[in-house]
Design a protein around this motif. Structure first.
Motif, short mmCIF file in Angstrom:
data_model
loop_
_atom_site.label_atom_id
_atom_site.label_comp_id
_atom_site.label_asym_id
_atom_site.label_seq_id
_atom_site.Cartn_x
_atom_site.Cartn_y
_atom_site.Cartn_z
N GLY A 108 0.65 -1.09 -0.08
CA GLY A 108 0.17 -0.01 0.07
C GLY A 108 0.89 1.25 -0.10
N ALA A 109 0.51 2.19 0.67
CA ALA A 109 1.09 3.58 0.87
C ALA A 109 2.32 3.45 1.48
CB ALA A 109 0.07 4.56 1.57
N ALA A 110 2.64 2.60 2.20
CA ALA A 110 4.06 2.08 2.71
C ALA A 110 5.22 1.96 1.66
CB ALA A 110 4.07 1.18 3.80
N GLY A 111 4.62 1.64 0.42
CA GLY A 111 5.66 1.32 -0.58
C GLY A 111 6.41 -0.03 -0.46
N CYS A 112 7.62 -0.12 -0.99
CA CYS A 112 8.30 -1.40 -0.87
C CYS A 112 8.80 -1.95 0.51
CB CYS A 112 9.29 -1.44 -2.11
SG CYS A 112 8.58 -1.64 -3.48
N LEU A 113 8.61 -2.93 0.91
CA LEU A 113 9.08 -3.32 2.39
C LEU A 113 9.86 -4.61 2.13
CD1 LEU A 113 6.41 -1.99 4.45
CD2 LEU A 113 8.48 -0.96 4.28
N THR A 114 10.68 -4.89 2.77
CA THR A 114 11.65 -6.26 2.79
C THR A 114 10.54 -7.06 3.81
OG1 THR A 114 12.99 -5.85 4.63
CG2 THR A 114 13.88 -5.24 2.36
N PRO A 115 10.74 -8.28 3.47
CA PRO A 115 10.04 -9.32 4.48
C PRO A 115 10.35 -9.06 6.03
CG PRO A 115 10.87 -10.42 2.80
CD PRO A 115 11.27 -9.07 2.51
N SER A 116 11.71 -8.67 6.41
CA SER A 116 12.09 -8.46 7.59
C SER A 116 11.32 -7.24 8.25
CB SER A 116 13.55 -8.21 7.68
OG SER A 116 14.26 -9.31 7.53
N GLU A 117 11.21 -6.10 7.13
CA GLU A 117 10.56 -5.04 7.66
C GLU A 117 8.96 -5.22 7.93
OE1 GLU A 117 13.34 -1.90 5.36
OE2 GLU A 117 11.75 -2.67 4.24
N ILE A 118 8.27 -5.88 6.96
CA ILE A 118 7.01 -6.05 7.13
C ILE A 118 6.61 -7.10 8.12
CG2 ILE A 118 6.71 -8.10 5.67
CD1 ILE A 118 4.09 -5.16 6.24
N HIS A 119 7.49 -8.05 8.49
CA HIS A 119 7.41 -8.56 9.71
C HIS A 119 7.56 -7.75 11.19
CE1 HIS A 119 7.54 -12.20 6.85
NE2 HIS A 119 6.19 -12.21 7.34
N THR A 120 8.47 -6.98 11.14
CA THR A 120 8.52 -6.09 12.14
C THR A 120 7.27 -5.29 12.45
OG1 THR A 120 10.86 -6.17 11.70
CG2 THR A 120 9.97 -4.28 13.21
N ILE A 121 6.85 -4.72 11.27
CA ILE A 121 5.48 -3.91 11.31
C ILE A 121 4.14 -4.93 11.93
CG2 ILE A 121 3.71 -2.89 9.71
CD1 ILE A 121 5.98 -1.76 8.13
N ASP A 122 4.39 -6.09 11.45
CA ASP A 122 3.31 -6.96 11.84
C ASP A 122 3.43 -7.21 13.30
OD1 ASP A 122 1.01 -8.60 10.87
OD2 ASP A 122 2.49 -10.44 11.60
N ALA A 123 4.52 -7.61 13.87
CA ALA A 123 4.66 -7.79 15.34
C ALA A 123 4.38 -6.36 16.12
CB ALA A 123 6.16 -8.12 15.46
N ILE A 124 4.59 -5.22 15.61
CA ILE A 124 4.32 -4.07 16.09
C ILE A 124 2.65 -3.86 16.21
CG2 ILE A 124 4.62 -1.49 16.45
CD1 ILE A 124 7.51 -2.03 15.07
#
Length: 149
Positions: A35-51
């Motif tokens: 979405g609006a967050a743009g490109c994220l690595t799997p490590s970044e999106i899993h960090t976002i998911d945990a938060i």
């Protein structure tokens, strides 16, 4: 009648696990758009998911949840801060602690990732029974435990 273990050829299982590991490694290197967050690595999106699942948390809790060092989580959070997906603030009563939470852009990425997970489970549900999905999840847990040894 033979059990599933007796029917399984360990060489075939090992080859399947090897293929899975190679695919996961390839996936880990590929950023995806959320979405609006743009490109994220799997490590970044899993960090976002945990938060997102925790509704915000201490950096030390985040490191523990992800199973990585505090230094590694600090680097990830710094990258996500640079992408305006998370925000840090000092803890109200403990000056040594830092809280991290999702920004609006981070919330959008979190929701996009949740939708992706929902589609995955819908696909599983179309091919497997609820009991088979439970076995699959248990196998993933066991696989993670083995990798932690």
């Amino acid at each position: 009648m033979q059990s599933a273990t007796e029917n399984s050829d360990p060489r075939q299982g090992s080859a399947r696990i090897g293929r899975l590991i190679m695919k996961l490694r390839r996936l880990e290197r590929q950023p995806h758009r959320f979405g609006a967050a743009g490109c994220l690595t799997p490590s970044e999106i899993h960090t976002i998911d945990a938060i997102g699942m925790g509704g915000g948390m201490l950096m030390s809790e985040l490191a523990a949840r992800l199973g990585i060092t505090k230094g590694a989580v600090t680097q990830l959070v710094s990258r996500l801060e640079g992408k305006a997906c998370v925000q840090r603030r000092s803890h109200a009563t403990d000056s040594r602690a830092t809280l991290v939470s999702l920004s609006t852009k981070g919330e959008q990425a979190y929701l996009a990732h949740r939708q992706l997970n929902q589609k995955f489970y819908e696909r599983l549900g179309a091919q497997l029974t609820a009991q088979e999905i439970a076995v699959f999840e248990k196998c993933v847990d066991i696989f993670c435990e083995v990798l932690d040894e």
